[in-house]
Write an enzyme that holds these catalytic residues in place. Structure first.
Site, mmCIF file in Angstrom:
data_model
loop_
_atom_site.group_PDB
_atom_site.id
_atom_site.type_symbol
_atom_site.label_atom_id
_atom_site.label_comp_id
_atom_site.label_asym_id
_atom_site.label_seq_id
_atom_site.Cartn_x
_atom_site.Cartn_y
_atom_site.Cartn_z
ATOM 1 C CG ASP A 77 47.561 30.348 33.113
ATOM 2 O OD1 ASP A 77 46.892 30.889 32.193
ATOM 3 O OD2 ASP A 77 48.126 29.261 32.974
ATOM 4 N N GLY A 78 44.563 31.416 33.692
ATOM 5 C CA GLY A 78 43.271 30.734 33.752
ATOM 6 C C GLY A 78 42.084 31.641 33.442
ATOM 7 N NE ARG A 106 41.438 33.777 25.172
ATOM 8 C CZ ARG A 106 42.028 32.885 25.975
ATOM 9 N NH1 ARG A 106 41.473 31.704 26.152
ATOM 10 N NH2 ARG A 106 43.165 33.170 26.579
ATOM 11 C CG ASN A 143 50.550 36.842 26.706
ATOM 12 O OD1 ASN A 143 50.695 37.228 27.861
ATOM 13 N ND2 ASN A 143 50.349 35.556 26.437
ATOM 14 N NE ARG A 194 52.800 26.154 30.073
ATOM 15 C CZ ARG A 194 51.700 25.426 29.895
ATOM 16 N NH1 ARG A 194 51.717 24.136 30.148
ATOM 17 N NH2 ARG A 194 50.583 25.981 29.486
#
Ligand code: FPP
Length: 248
Positions: free
Chosen positions: A27-28, A40, A75, A200
């Site tokens: 993630d990130g 992105r 996603n 999470r």
């Protein structure tokens, strides 16, 4: 737990056992790109490089199973351009993996429903899985994967066996259920790492993580490196795993 096959790069985890199975939520990537004024997709490309680096390092230090969350069942909600970029990174990676298979000696497996992928990507995935099936070290790529989806599919498969007279409800045990998951035959993850500051599980390995140890870090996935991995392993080694029991 396995012992490392070679020396680790840093002293952080020197002499300590490594987890047999490490799983990572990569993630990130988006935030990493935004911080640099990049699209992105550039974050995902950088994240893919980190995947290469960390999977190689896991192999080097003796990790037997390495599982990554590459694309979730949720996603697909992202912009088409971003979805296409991730699929194209996957395609590129699989081409390389097939080319370098004999050198790398890593078994590639997928957790997830691959039927929604393009025929080209599916064919590459099938080829990588088939060609690598005899190797012992295993990389599991979660693609179009969701923990709840996986559990529903396993329940459905068992219900179908009951309806067809191949099983009875009382035959269902935890082991029988596990055997119907994408992860059938793979030991549960010992350590699950989530970078990027999010705390999470995001539908990742819901069944398999019942007794996994978690390691959260603020480092964004493209910046995650061998040293951070060793920190995670050192933290894991400081935990007392009791599986609901009491340490003797
Ligand atoms: C989560 O970060 C990352 C993804 C949804 C995609 C991860 C995919 C790759 C690293 C490429 C995979 C390729 C291979 C070969 C395994 P995010 O986009 O949600 O980041 P953000 O929370 O900062 O926006």
């Amino acid at each position: 737990m396995g012992l490392f096959s070679r020396e680790p790069k840093f002293e952080i985890m020197e002499g300590r056992p490594v987890p047999r199975h490490i799983a990572i939520i990569m993630d990130g990537n988006g935030r990493w790109a935004r911080k640099r004024g990049l699209p992105r997709t550039a974050g995902h490309a950088a994240g893919c490089e980190t995947f290469r680096k960390i999977s190689n390092y896991c192999k080097k230090i003796g990790v037997k199973y390495f599982t990554v969350y590459a694309f979730s069942t949720e996603n697909w909600k992202r912009a088409q351009e971003e979805v296409d970029a991730i699929m194209s990174l996957m395609e590129q990676y699989l081409k390389e993996a097939i080319r370098d298979m004999q050198k790398n000696q890593v078994r590639i497996c997928f957790f997830g429903d691959l039927s929604r992928l393009s025929p080209e990507l599916r064919a590459l995935a099938d080829e990588a899985v088939a060609e690598s099936r005899d190797y012992e070290i295993q990389a599991n790529i979660c693609l179009n994967y969701g923990g709840r989806d996986e559990i529903v599919r396993a329940a459905r498969a068992f219900a179908a066996d009951c309806a067809a007279g191949r099983a009875k409800p009382e035959d269902l045990t935890e082991d029988a259920f596990s055997a119907r998951l994408f992860s059938a035959g793979v030991p549960d993850p010992d350590l699950i790492i989530r970078p990027s500051g999010e705390v999470r599980t995001s539908n990742f390995l819901l069944w398999q993580s019942a007794y996994s140890e978690y390691y959260f870090t603020d480092v964004l996935w493209p910046d995650f490196d061998e040293e951070e991995l060793e920190r995670a392993i050192a933290s894991y080694n400081g935990r007392s795993r009791r599986y609901g029991g009491i340490k003797p």
